[in-house]
Design a protein around this motif. Structure first.
Motif, mmCIF file in Angstrom:
data_model
loop_
_atom_site.group_PDB
_atom_site.id
_atom_site.type_symbol
_atom_site.label_atom_id
_atom_site.label_comp_id
_atom_site.label_asym_id
_atom_site.label_seq_id
_atom_site.Cartn_x
_atom_site.Cartn_y
_atom_site.Cartn_z
ATOM 1 N N PHE A 60 0.872 -1.177 0.000
ATOM 2 C CA PHE A 60 0.000 0.000 0.000
ATOM 3 C C PHE A 60 0.910 1.227 0.000
ATOM 4 C CE2 PHE A 60 -3.081 -2.807 2.573
ATOM 5 C CZ PHE A 60 -3.702 -3.272 1.426
ATOM 6 N N ASN A 61 1.379 1.588 -1.169
ATOM 7 C CA ASN A 61 2.476 2.534 -1.272
ATOM 8 C C ASN A 61 2.179 3.902 -0.649
ATOM 9 O OD1 ASN A 61 4.124 0.674 -2.756
ATOM 10 N ND2 ASN A 61 2.835 1.073 -4.531
ATOM 11 N N ARG A 62 1.021 4.473 -0.984
ATOM 12 C CA ARG A 62 0.712 5.810 -0.473
ATOM 13 C C ARG A 62 0.483 5.784 1.035
ATOM 14 N NH1 ARG A 62 2.621 9.945 -2.459
ATOM 15 N NH2 ARG A 62 1.777 9.541 -4.539
ATOM 16 N N LEU A 63 -0.182 4.746 1.532
ATOM 17 C CA LEU A 63 -0.391 4.633 2.974
ATOM 18 C C LEU A 63 0.939 4.479 3.696
ATOM 19 C CD1 LEU A 63 -3.492 2.258 3.378
ATOM 20 C CD2 LEU A 63 -3.428 4.747 3.450
ATOM 21 N N CYS A 64 1.825 3.658 3.139
ATOM 22 C CA CYS A 64 3.139 3.449 3.755
ATOM 23 C C CYS A 64 3.936 4.751 3.791
ATOM 24 C CB CYS A 64 3.929 2.393 2.976
ATOM 25 S SG CYS A 64 3.342 0.694 3.210
ATOM 26 N N ARG A 92 9.910 6.695 3.895
ATOM 27 C CA ARG A 92 9.011 7.699 3.327
ATOM 28 C C ARG A 92 9.387 8.006 1.874
ATOM 29 N NH1 ARG A 92 9.477 12.633 1.930
ATOM 30 N NH2 ARG A 92 11.574 12.802 2.813
ATOM 31 N N ARG A 93 10.665 8.206 1.611
ATOM 32 C CA ARG A 93 11.104 8.514 0.251
ATOM 33 C C ARG A 93 10.904 7.319 -0.677
ATOM 34 N NH1 ARG A 93 16.231 8.988 0.337
ATOM 35 N NH2 ARG A 93 16.743 9.006 2.553
ATOM 36 N N HIS A 94 11.174 6.109 -0.175
ATOM 37 C CA HIS A 94 11.013 4.895 -0.973
ATOM 38 C C HIS A 94 9.553 4.700 -1.391
ATOM 39 C CE1 HIS A 94 11.377 0.714 -2.260
ATOM 40 N NE2 HIS A 94 10.437 0.378 -1.398
ATOM 41 N N TYR A 95 8.651 4.779 -0.423
ATOM 42 C CA TYR A 95 7.237 4.535 -0.742
ATOM 43 C C TYR A 95 6.602 5.701 -1.491
ATOM 44 C CZ TYR A 95 7.325 0.190 1.857
ATOM 45 O OH TYR A 95 7.613 -1.089 2.262
ATOM 46 N N ASN A 100 4.145 7.329 -6.492
ATOM 47 C CA ASN A 100 4.095 8.181 -7.691
ATOM 48 C C ASN A 100 4.115 7.328 -8.963
ATOM 49 O OD1 ASN A 100 4.020 10.524 -6.178
ATOM 50 N ND2 ASN A 100 6.235 10.797 -6.200
ATOM 51 N N ILE A 101 4.926 6.281 -8.957
ATOM 52 C CA ILE A 101 4.965 5.362 -10.104
ATOM 53 C C ILE A 101 3.611 4.671 -10.249
ATOM 54 C CG2 ILE A 101 5.945 3.192 -10.965
ATOM 55 C CD1 ILE A 101 8.614 4.056 -9.708
ATOM 56 N N GLU A 102 3.074 4.200 -9.142
ATOM 57 C CA GLU A 102 1.774 3.524 -9.172
ATOM 58 C C GLU A 102 0.692 4.434 -9.749
ATOM 59 O OE1 GLU A 102 -1.625 1.867 -6.067
ATOM 60 O OE2 GLU A 102 0.392 2.329 -5.321
ATOM 61 N N GLU A 103 0.647 5.671 -9.297
ATOM 62 C CA GLU A 103 -0.376 6.597 -9.775
ATOM 63 C C GLU A 103 -0.231 6.873 -11.268
ATOM 64 O OE1 GLU A 103 -0.128 10.003 -7.273
ATOM 65 O OE2 GLU A 103 -0.854 8.943 -5.496
ATOM 66 N N ASN A 145 6.449 -4.973 -6.892
ATOM 67 C CA ASN A 145 5.448 -4.285 -6.087
ATOM 68 C C ASN A 145 4.060 -4.662 -6.593
ATOM 69 O OD1 ASN A 145 3.651 -1.676 -5.550
ATOM 70 N ND2 ASN A 145 5.323 -1.669 -4.063
ATOM 71 N N LEU A 146 3.249 -5.240 -5.726
ATOM 72 C CA LEU A 146 1.947 -5.765 -6.128
ATOM 73 C C LEU A 146 1.054 -4.689 -6.734
ATOM 74 C CD1 LEU A 146 -0.015 -8.159 -6.229
ATOM 75 C CD2 LEU A 146 -0.695 -7.588 -3.890
ATOM 76 N N SER A 147 1.013 -3.519 -6.113
ATOM 77 C CA SER A 147 0.118 -2.456 -6.575
ATOM 78 C C SER A 147 0.500 -1.929 -7.954
ATOM 79 C CB SER A 147 0.115 -1.299 -5.564
ATOM 80 O OG SER A 147 -0.384 -1.728 -4.322
ATOM 81 N N ILE A 148 1.759 -2.071 -8.327
ATOM 82 C CA ILE A 148 2.235 -1.635 -9.641
ATOM 83 C C ILE A 148 2.171 -2.777 -10.646
ATOM 84 C CG2 ILE A 148 4.251 -0.811 -10.927
ATOM 85 C CD1 ILE A 148 5.116 0.644 -8.326
#
Length: 216
Positions: A60-64, A92-95, A100-103, A145-148
């Motif tokens: 959950f990239n944005r939540l993380c 914080r920087r990693h997620y 941003n990539i996911e979006e 990354n699952l979300s991506i």
């Protein structure tokens, strides 16, 4: 401050557990925003650390990113823990980067999907646009990354189908299955089903039957 039931549901289906943890993590973030705004971050700091560890495995990239941001600020400004603050800043920087990539991937997936669904016979220019998009997003699979990856594999399979490239179609379906199953994601069932017509067309009827059964 406790969230409700985030340590439970050991018998819950993976997809349902994922949704439950996302909802409860979102609830905790709402609590954190209020606590930090009211200068009472101690109310949520322990829960933020605990829940961040849980949601990292679900990508959950944005939540993380947001949780790590709160914990970075708390570590520096309240608990005065420089090492922990630096560690959370790295998270914080990693997620944030992954979010941003996911979006970007999701936005481009939606745009190209809309065009493809609007026609039964995609034009050559649309096929070329999809191919170029696949070249752009394929390297993102390296993040595991699952979300991506969920969206990237969907694009790769559709592109291979439109190009009538059976070899790549089968390859990406199987890669998607392996990856999704390794993450306990039942959307892998879709890719078993996608393999069925290809197996029939190539007269591999035993495999067609096998993949059909696995897709159920």
């Amino acid at each position: 401050m406790k969230t409700k039931g985030i340590n439970k549901a050991t018998t819950t289906k993976p997809s349902d557990l994922r949704k439950m943890i996302y909802a409860e993590a979102s609830e905790l973030l709402d609590q954190a925003r209020k606590a930090f705004k009211n200068n009472n971050p101690d109310l949520v700091a322990t829960d933020l650390r605990r829940v961040l560890k849980k949601i990292e495995k679900y990508d959950f990239n944005r939540l993380c990113a947001e949780m790590a941001g709160f914990l970075q600020y708390y570590s520096f400004m309240y608990s005065h823990d420089r090492l922990r603050g630096k560690r959370y800043d790295e998270k914080r920087r990693h997620y944030s980067k992954l979010a941003n990539i996911e979006e970007e991937v999701v936005a481009k997936y939606a745009a190209i999907s809309y065009q493809l669904k609007a026609t039964a016979h995609p034009s050559q220019s649309l096929k070329k646009e999809l191919s170029e998009l696949c070249k752009e997003v394929k390297p993102y699979l390296d993040y595991h990354n699952l979300s991506i990856s969920t969206f990237v594999y969907s694009l790769l399979v559709v592109n291979a189908d439109l190009q009538h490239n059976f070899e790549e179609y089968i390859k990406y379906c199987k890669e998607a299955i392996d990856f999704l199953e390794s993450r306990g994601d039942r959307s892998s069932l879709h890719y078993y089903y996608y393999l069925v017509p290809v197996m029939i067309e190539t007269q591999q009827f035993d495999l067609a039957e096998k993949y059909l059964m696995l897709s159920i």
